[in-house]
Design an enzyme around this catalytic site. Structure first.
Site, PDB file in Angstrom:
ATOM      1  N   ARG A  74      45.597 -20.748 -15.219  1.00  0.00           N
ATOM      2  CA  ARG A  74      44.745 -21.580 -14.564  1.00  0.00           C
ATOM      3  C   ARG A  74      43.971 -22.365 -15.477  1.00  0.00           C
ATOM      4  NH1 ARG A  74      38.942 -20.640 -12.835  1.00  0.00           N
ATOM      5  NH2 ARG A  74      38.673 -22.617 -11.312  1.00  0.00           N
ATOM      6  N   HIS A 118      36.701 -29.421 -13.186  1.00  0.00           N
ATOM      7  CA  HIS A 118      36.086 -28.413 -13.900  1.00  0.00           C
ATOM      8  C   HIS A 118      34.964 -28.810 -14.793  1.00  0.00           C
ATOM      9  CE1 HIS A 118      36.229 -23.713 -14.819  1.00  0.00           C
ATOM     10  NE2 HIS A 118      35.110 -24.120 -15.423  1.00  0.00           N
ATOM     11  N   GLU A 163      33.578 -24.154  -8.851  1.00  0.00           N
ATOM     12  CA  GLU A 163      32.167 -23.849  -8.788  1.00  0.00           C
ATOM     13  C   GLU A 163      31.158 -25.080  -8.488  1.00  0.00           C
ATOM     14  OE1 GLU A 163      30.923 -21.564 -12.279  1.00  0.00           O
ATOM     15  OE2 GLU A 163      32.167 -19.979 -11.509  1.00  0.00           O
ATOM     16  N   GLU A 364      38.366 -16.001 -11.359  1.00  0.00           N
ATOM     17  CA  GLU A 364      37.565 -15.943 -12.689  1.00  0.00           C
ATOM     18  C   GLU A 364      36.729 -14.367 -12.707  1.00  0.00           C
ATOM     19  OE1 GLU A 364      34.717 -18.809 -14.325  1.00  0.00           O
ATOM     20  OE2 GLU A 364      36.129 -20.374 -13.910  1.00  0.00           O
TER      21      GLU A 364
HETATM   22  C1  FCB Z   1      32.026 -19.892 -15.109  1.00  0.00           C
HETATM   23  C2  FCB Z   1      32.748 -21.085 -15.356  1.00  0.00           C
HETATM   24  C3  FCB Z   1      33.453 -21.045 -16.710  1.00  0.00           C
HETATM   25  C4  FCB Z   1      32.779 -20.117 -17.816  1.00  0.00           C
HETATM   26  C5  FCB Z   1      32.379 -18.782 -16.956  1.00  0.00           C
HETATM   27  C6  FCB Z   1      31.944 -17.785 -17.994  1.00  0.00           C
HETATM   28  O1  FCB Z   1      30.950 -20.377 -14.544  1.00  0.00           O
HETATM   29  O2  FCB Z   1      33.534 -21.669 -14.369  1.00  0.00           O
HETATM   30  O3  FCB Z   1      33.885 -22.048 -16.941  1.00  0.00           O
HETATM   31  O4  FCB Z   1      32.044 -20.944 -18.240  1.00  0.00           O
HETATM   32  O5  FCB Z   1      31.515 -19.037 -16.034  1.00  0.00           O
END
Ligand code: FCB
Length: 456
Positions: A74, A118, A163, A364
């Site tokens: 990803r 992102h 996010e 993630e």
């Molecule tokens: C998330 C983000 C990613 C990274 C992690 C630790 O919020 O999507 O880019 O920084 O945290």
């Protein structure tokens, strides 16, 4: 503990955090270039100018992924590489980079999971208000189509946003992230326009033939301090209302509109208190509710709150009046984030009840620790134990009936951790920023074995 057949194992990164090469091949400036170059915003004055130099080393990085047996990777596309100023014709040299990357991945039999946003918004769009400006949503859909035109013949998995809560509320609410704005009304408007951009882009991508669309949210179970270690603890009325409100602000704000076509009442109330709901136009919620194929969940730690009458709202949480954010009684990572693995299963079970019929993926999960390199090796037992604990909980969620399709570790490489710069290492692969040497940590080798075994 064996995972279902076809469970997708992989790792994630993001463009600004790893690529570097910020002035190459016609890339325009992003809000993160501006923000990181303004003193005081990022630890040690770090910037993404060079980062992991992935722009030049992508072929070796893909080789590393192949050795680690990843089935999916990803990554995100930097919008300002495709449209330097955020609109107009696509830059062929910017597209060519992702084209080469995708071909390498496919040759290594690794499925590309493309995230379109992102956080590196073109600065030129921020100069017109960024996500507080409704037009940015339309620009985003246009950009999404341009990327699909070039990669859509080979990329199956598309994510619109990563996010949106963080983009809106850290970017425009408490100002800890780019563009560093601090205005609750702006943050609420930004959140809506991000959702609108998601919906418009999802519709465009669908028209162009995309078959697998995802939205990725940062989510967490919202718990009282007592619930952290005792899932059966029953909060009193005021605490229960506080957790419900914060859940609505964090997760419901995004997934309710996308899946159910409506905002939670607590979110509308937060908007009414901070400039009103006039930015939500007729038809927006229908647009936002364009069907998606999977929900991506980024989980790191629970959110711990309790009722605290009279307390003003936290800057990152407009609408959180009378709520106190608390630490948890749990060990922490180098970020200070509490380690609560069963938060993952509790979250997934709840969300699959709230949004039935939609598959999930952990897009993630991972941790920063103060790694030490000893004789060319990094024995990151704490990261192995973090990942193992969370994978057990992912498995438990599946056994409880959650339709969980995969797990992507954050992150493949140590990288630019936003406001923390290079001081926090999340990689399963160590990066020496002076030489750009990559060394798989023990966690990477452990993860490879998990993948080969399809389980723990
Ligand atoms: C998330 C983000 C990613 C990274 C992690 C630790 O919020 O999507 O880019 O920084 O945290």
């Amino acid at each position: 503990m064996i995972f279902p057949e076809n469970f997708v194992w992989g790792a994630a990164t993001a463009s600004y955090q790893i690529e570097g090469a910020v002035k190459e091949d016609g890339r325009g400036q992003s809000i993160w270039d501006t923000f990181s170059h303004s003193p005081g915003n990022v630890a040690n004055g770090d910037t993404g100018d060079v980062a992991c130099d992935h722009y030049h080393r992508y072929a070796d990085d893909v080789e590393l992924m192949r050795e680690l047996r990843l089935a999916a990777y990803r990554f995100s596309v930097a919008w300002p590489r495709i449209q330097a100023d955020g609109s107009g014709p696509a830059n062929p040299r910017g597209l060519a980079f992702y084209d080469r990357l995708v071909d390498r991945l496919l040759a290594a039999e690794i499925a590309p999971y493309v995230t379109l946003y992102h956080w590196d918004l073109p600065q030129a769009l921020q100069d017109r208000g960024g996500w507080t400006d409704r037009d940015t949503a339309h620009r985003f859909a246009e950009y999404a189509a341009a990327v699909h035109d070039r990669l859509g013949d080979r990329v199956r998995h598309w994510t619109t946003l990563n996010e949106p809560w963080v983009s809106a509320f850290l970017g425009y609410g408490n100002g800890v992230h780019a563009p560093g704005r601090r205005d609750p009304g702006e943050a609420i408007r930004a959140a809506h326009h991000l959702l609108l951009g998601h919906g418009l882009a999802a519709a465009r991508l669908r028209e162009l033939g995309a078959q697998h669309l995802m939205l990725v949210v940062n989510s967490a179970p919202v718990l009282t301090p007592a619930q952290v270690n005792d899932p059966s603890a029953t909060p009193g009325e005021a605490d229960a209302a506080a957790t419900a409100r914060v859940h609505a602000l964090l997760t419901g704000q995004f997934l309710d509109p996308v899946i159910h076509g409506r905002y939670p009442e607590q979110v509308l109330e937060a908007a009414r208190r901070n400039g009103g709901t006039g930015h939500i136009q007729e038809g927006d919620l229908e647009t936002i509710a364009a069907p998606i194929d999977q929900i991506g969940i980024n989980y790191y730690n629970p959110c711990v709150v309790e009722a605290s009458p009279g307390r003003p709202a936290d800057a990152a949480w407009p609408g959180s009046e009378d709520v106190a954010f608390r630490g948890a009684d749990a060990p922490t990572t180098a970020m200070g984030w509490p380690i609560v693995p069963d938060g993952l299963s509790r979250l997934l079970v709840r969300l699959s009840g709230d949004y039935p019929g939609v598959p999930f993926m952990v897009t993630e999960n991972g941790a920063a620790f103060d790694d030490v390199m000893e004789n060319g090796r990094v024995h990151d037992a704490d990261r192995v134990s973090y990942l193992q604990g969370h994978l057990r909980e992912a498995h438990r969620a599946i056994e409880a009936g959650v339709d969980l399709r995969g797990y992507l570790v954050w992150s493949l490489l140590d990288n630019f951790e936003w406001a923390e710069g290079y001081s926090r290492r999340f990689g399963i692969v160590h990066v020496d920023y002076a030489t750009q040497a990559r060394v798989p940590k023990d966690s990477a080798l452990w993860f490879r074995d998990v993948i080969v075994r399809n389980g723990l």
